[in-house]
Design a protein around this motif. Structure first.
Motif, mmCIF file in Angstrom:
data_model
loop_
_atom_site.group_PDB
_atom_site.id
_atom_site.type_symbol
_atom_site.label_atom_id
_atom_site.label_comp_id
_atom_site.label_asym_id
_atom_site.label_seq_id
_atom_site.Cartn_x
_atom_site.Cartn_y
_atom_site.Cartn_z
ATOM 1 N N UNK A 60 0.830 -1.214 0.000
ATOM 2 C CA UNK A 60 0.000 0.000 0.000
ATOM 3 C C UNK A 60 0.862 1.260 0.000
ATOM 4 N N UNK A 61 2.182 1.083 -0.095
ATOM 5 C CA UNK A 61 3.101 2.220 -0.187
ATOM 6 C C UNK A 61 3.611 2.330 -1.619
ATOM 7 N N UNK A 62 4.448 3.282 -1.852
ATOM 8 C CA UNK A 62 4.955 3.505 -3.203
ATOM 9 C C UNK A 62 6.206 2.688 -3.513
ATOM 10 N N UNK A 253 2.073 6.387 3.754
ATOM 11 C CA UNK A 253 1.888 6.928 2.429
ATOM 12 C C UNK A 253 0.480 7.481 2.254
ATOM 13 N N UNK A 254 -0.133 7.176 1.101
ATOM 14 C CA UNK A 254 -1.484 7.657 0.808
ATOM 15 C C UNK A 254 -2.550 6.626 1.171
ATOM 16 N N UNK A 255 -2.162 5.551 1.850
ATOM 17 C CA UNK A 255 -3.118 4.497 2.199
ATOM 18 C C UNK A 255 -4.137 5.021 3.207
ATOM 19 N N UNK A 256 -5.374 4.545 3.131
ATOM 20 C CA UNK A 256 -6.376 4.952 4.129
ATOM 21 C C UNK A 256 -5.984 4.446 5.512
ATOM 22 N N UNK A 257 -6.380 5.182 6.538
ATOM 23 C CA UNK A 257 -6.047 4.800 7.906
ATOM 24 C C UNK A 257 -7.246 4.153 8.596
ATOM 25 N N UNK A 258 -6.996 3.539 9.718
ATOM 26 C CA UNK A 258 -8.052 2.859 10.458
ATOM 27 C C UNK A 258 -9.076 3.855 10.984
ATOM 28 N N UNK A 259 -8.624 5.008 11.443
ATOM 29 C CA UNK A 259 -9.544 6.046 11.893
ATOM 30 C C UNK A 259 -9.891 5.961 13.364
ATOM 31 N N UNK A 260 -10.327 7.073 13.917
ATOM 32 C CA UNK A 260 -10.563 7.176 15.355
ATOM 33 C C UNK A 260 -11.714 6.297 15.828
ATOM 34 N N UNK A 261 -12.810 6.251 15.078
ATOM 35 C CA UNK A 261 -13.970 5.488 15.553
ATOM 36 C C UNK A 261 -13.669 3.998 15.622
ATOM 37 N N UNK A 290 -12.428 -7.369 3.460
ATOM 38 C CA UNK A 290 -12.263 -6.179 2.652
ATOM 39 C C UNK A 290 -12.641 -4.901 3.371
ATOM 40 N N UNK A 291 -12.071 -3.806 2.936
ATOM 41 C CA UNK A 291 -12.288 -2.525 3.601
ATOM 42 C C UNK A 291 -13.691 -1.972 3.359
ATOM 43 N N UNK A 292 -14.418 -2.488 2.374
ATOM 44 C CA UNK A 292 -15.745 -1.938 2.093
ATOM 45 C C UNK A 292 -16.787 -2.399 3.094
ATOM 46 N N UNK A 293 -16.563 -3.531 3.757
ATOM 47 C CA UNK A 293 -17.503 -4.053 4.746
ATOM 48 C C UNK A 293 -17.046 -3.649 6.144
ATOM 49 N N UNK A 294 -17.897 -3.917 7.126
ATOM 50 C CA UNK A 294 -17.555 -3.602 8.509
ATOM 51 C C UNK A 294 -16.931 -4.839 9.150
ATOM 52 N N UNK A 295 -15.605 -4.825 9.395
ATOM 53 C CA UNK A 295 -14.955 -5.987 9.996
ATOM 54 C C UNK A 295 -15.128 -6.050 11.504
ATOM 55 N N UNK A 296 -15.892 -5.124 12.077
ATOM 56 C CA UNK A 296 -16.030 -5.044 13.529
ATOM 57 C C UNK A 296 -17.465 -5.305 13.971
ATOM 58 N N UNK A 348 -2.361 5.661 18.184
ATOM 59 C CA UNK A 348 -1.495 4.960 17.235
ATOM 60 C C UNK A 348 -2.310 4.114 16.276
ATOM 61 N N UNK A 349 -3.357 3.489 16.799
ATOM 62 C CA UNK A 349 -4.196 2.657 15.948
ATOM 63 C C UNK A 349 -4.980 3.496 14.945
ATOM 64 N N UNK A 350 -5.442 4.651 15.378
ATOM 65 C CA UNK A 350 -6.241 5.512 14.501
ATOM 66 C C UNK A 350 -5.470 5.939 13.260
ATOM 67 N N UNK A 351 -4.167 6.173 13.390
ATOM 68 C CA UNK A 351 -3.381 6.651 12.249
ATOM 69 C C UNK A 351 -2.685 5.519 11.508
ATOM 70 N N UNK A 352 -2.905 4.269 11.920
ATOM 71 C CA UNK A 352 -2.268 3.141 11.240
ATOM 72 C C UNK A 352 -2.920 2.923 9.883
ATOM 73 N N UNK A 353 -2.124 2.597 8.852
ATOM 74 C CA UNK A 353 -2.719 2.336 7.532
ATOM 75 C C UNK A 353 -3.486 1.025 7.520
ATOM 76 N N UNK A 354 -4.513 0.972 6.699
ATOM 77 C CA UNK A 354 -5.293 -0.249 6.533
ATOM 78 C C UNK A 354 -4.484 -1.243 5.711
ATOM 79 N N UNK A 355 -4.431 -2.486 6.141
ATOM 80 C CA UNK A 355 -3.696 -3.534 5.454
ATOM 81 C C UNK A 355 -4.340 -3.847 4.108
ATOM 82 N N UNK A 356 -3.602 -4.554 3.261
ATOM 83 C CA UNK A 356 -4.103 -4.908 1.935
ATOM 84 C C UNK A 356 -5.369 -5.771 2.001
#
Length: 572
Positions: A60-62, A253-261, A290-296, A348-356
């Motif tokens: 997910x990086x360059x 990089x430009x990868x989406x992050x996990x986010x605060x919520x 996949x990132x489109x569904x709710x894994x939680x 730290x988790x909120x700013x972590x990039x989402x895995x592939x």
């Protein structure tokens, strides 16, 4: 002394029993564990690793990025060189986890005496129980670092209370964590700085003037030793250095992050709601989809989760305030560090990039030690609140040590975690072992170019294939940039390979293309099944097979086509 001996037995026995039992059953490393074994064996050779493993975050990086350093390889290499690869890799991990568990207990005694020591012992065996026996010798970094990270949290707690002897330990173990899996970097940096600041404040408040000279000298020695290899690669490696690549990526990089919520939902689940010491939470708190569904699904919604995390932080801070006012500085430091750790973990988790593959638990295994530290604070506070009296205190400590031993005994039976990782592939071990038996056919035939094209993500076989090639002294090279970063520049294909080898699964393993040679085959069949299907194959070819045998042959053929894997070669 007797109390410490009892809790040390408790935190080490499950690891020792699990490792010995697995080796007696013929355990070998599959998937990424095989790759990690190869690099550990490379220590001190012409392929010596100056970096950690290639990280899937590169996808997910360059550009391709490795974990910062090889300290974990260095740590388990002596056991591998002494005992051989198949025993040594498990024993090496066992020794690291036993050392981490023992350090956590011993260092905890420096915080608040026997109470904190026993509390830390209880939660240490709780972590081991949550992981399950088969992960206690797993070399895959997310699992291998759970106990070392908890030991780090205990060390920064002791440092925050003004114990300057912890400074080189914090730097050394923190470097070990960051180099092995870079996801630990934000927490290690934040907690190290916060603990150092708290130590300075605590010492000044007490009017103490300890000498910083010795701790700082040892810290400099440890830091230089820990980071010399990544710095060598930075300035002498091919292309841009790995540390520069990590800095340039900005963590994601430009990868989406996990986010605060999502971060708050995960922290609330693993710290309080799960709770962290249950195997179900370790396995199912995060579903890698996949990132489109709710894994939680099934976890608290964001607002209730924020309330739960806020209450947990407030309670930990309240313990710290109460301990400070009642003259318990060690427990006060524990409450303060734990509250800061929970907040830092969420950030730290909120700013972590989402895995592939979307959210994945292996990105955040440090959440379980964070929950364990919070529980250790609560247990220490409960034991400290017992009315004064030598007999009462002794009884409470004995009960705590007994609880640690009970949980340790509960951890002894075999339990294979269903969490994502190489342990998922344990059922494929017979197939993989049958496959690598065929590599004997390549001995003495020159260098092999391993073509990784078409291999599915997360397949379990190639890791053991690479390890077996190395064990048989069959030189192999690669032309895939990610694998070159994984195995070192010395294994880059330079055009001198004699054979090209590739791996196929399923029905493709049953066919041999024109001009190719099938050198290895695995189907997970017993020797009796192999002989039976060979006989049935002959009957099918000759047409002399009856109905019952044809039905049996059909079932066996379907099974081998489903589970088959083969290695094919052709002239390079």
């Amino acid at each position: 002394r007797g109390l410490m001996a009892a809790v040390l037995v408790a935190v080490n026995l499950p690891i020792l029993v699990a490792t010995a039992r697995a080796l007696a059953r013929g355990w070998q490393p599959l998937g990424d564990n095989g790759l990690l074994l190869v690099r550990s064996r490379d220590v001190g050779t012409s392929h010596h690793p100056f970096l950690g493993t290639w990280t899937s975050a590169s996808l997910v990086l360059d550009e391709h990025v490795n974990n910062p350093g090889p300290l974990y390889f260095d740590a388990i290499a002596p056991a591998i060189k002494l005992l051989g690869p198949w025993v040594g890799v498990a024993v090496g991990v066992m020794l690291v986890n036993m050392a981490a568990s023992s350090l956590a207990v011993v260092m905890a005694r420096r915080i608040s005496g026997a109470e904190s020591m026993v509390a830390v012992a209880v939660v240490t065996v709780g972590l081991q129980f949550a992981m399950g026996s088969e992960l206690l010798f797993d070399v895959w970094q997310p699992n291998a670092l759970v106990l070392p990270f908890f030991a780090f949290l205990v060390m920064v707690t002791a440092l925050a209370g003004g114990d300057l002897a912890m400074v080189p330990w914090v730097v050394g173990v923190g470097s070990f964590l960051v180099q092995t899996h870079v996801s630990h970097a934000p927490l290690v940096a934040i907690l190290s700085l916060a603990a150092t600041g708290a130590a300075v404040w605590s010492l000044r408040r007490r009017g103490a003037t300890p000498s910083w000279r010795r701790p700082l000298v040892w810290t400099c020695v440890v830091a230089v030793m820990a980071w010399s290899q990544p710095l060598i690669e930075e300035f002498t490696g091919r292309g841009r250095g790995n540390l520069s690549r990590i800095v340039a990526s900005g963590g994601g990089g430009d990868a989406p992050t996990i986010g605060a919520s999502r971060a708050l939902r995960l922290v609330s689940e693993t710290t309080v709601m799960g709770p962290w010491f249950t195997r179900g939470t370790f396995e199912n708190a995060v579903s890698a989809i996949g990132t489109s569904a709710d894994p939680l699904q099934g976890l608290l919604a964001p607002r209730p989760a924020a309330v739960v995390v806020g209450l947990a932080v407030a309670m930990l801070a309240a313990v710290g305030v109460w301990a400070h006012r009642t003259g318990r500085p060690g427990l006060a430091a524990m409450g303060a560090v734990a509250s800061v750790t929970v907040v830092a973990a969420a950030g730290a988790l909120a700013v972590s990039p989402v895995n592939m593959v979307g959210l994945a638990a292996h990105q955040m295994r440090w959440l379980w030690p964070v929950g364990a530290l919070a529980s250790a604070v609560a247990l220490t506070a409960l034991m400290s609140a017992v009315p004064s009296g030598a007999d009462a205190r002794r009884r409470v400590l004995i009960v705590g040590a007994g609880a640690a031993l009970v949980v340790a005994v509960a951890s002894l039976p075999t339990y294979r975690s269903r969490s994502f990782g190489p342990v998922d592939s344990a059922a494929n071990l017979p197939v993989a072992q049958e496959l690598v038996e065929g590599l004997e056919a390549l001995e003495g035939r020159g260098t092999v170019l391993f073509d990784y094209t078409g291999i599915r993500y997360g397949e379990p076989y190639s890791g053991l294939v690479f390890a077996e090639l190395q064990d048989r002294d069959i030189p192999f090279v690669l032309d895939d940039e990610g694998l070159i970063r994984q195995f070192g520049e010395g294994r880059r294909d330079d055009g001198t390979a004699v054979l090209r080898m590739w791996q196929v699964e399923g029905a493709a393993a049953m066919e041999v293309p024109e001009g190719a040679e099938r050198v290895a085959y695995g189907g997970g069949r017993s020797p009796g099944e192999r002989a039976e299907i060979a006989e049935l194959d002959d009957q099918v070819r000759s047409g002399a097979i009856d109905g019952d045998d044809l039905q049996r042959w059909t079932a066996l053929d379907e099974r081998r086509r489903l589970h088959a894997v083969a290695l094919l070669v052709e002239p390079a």
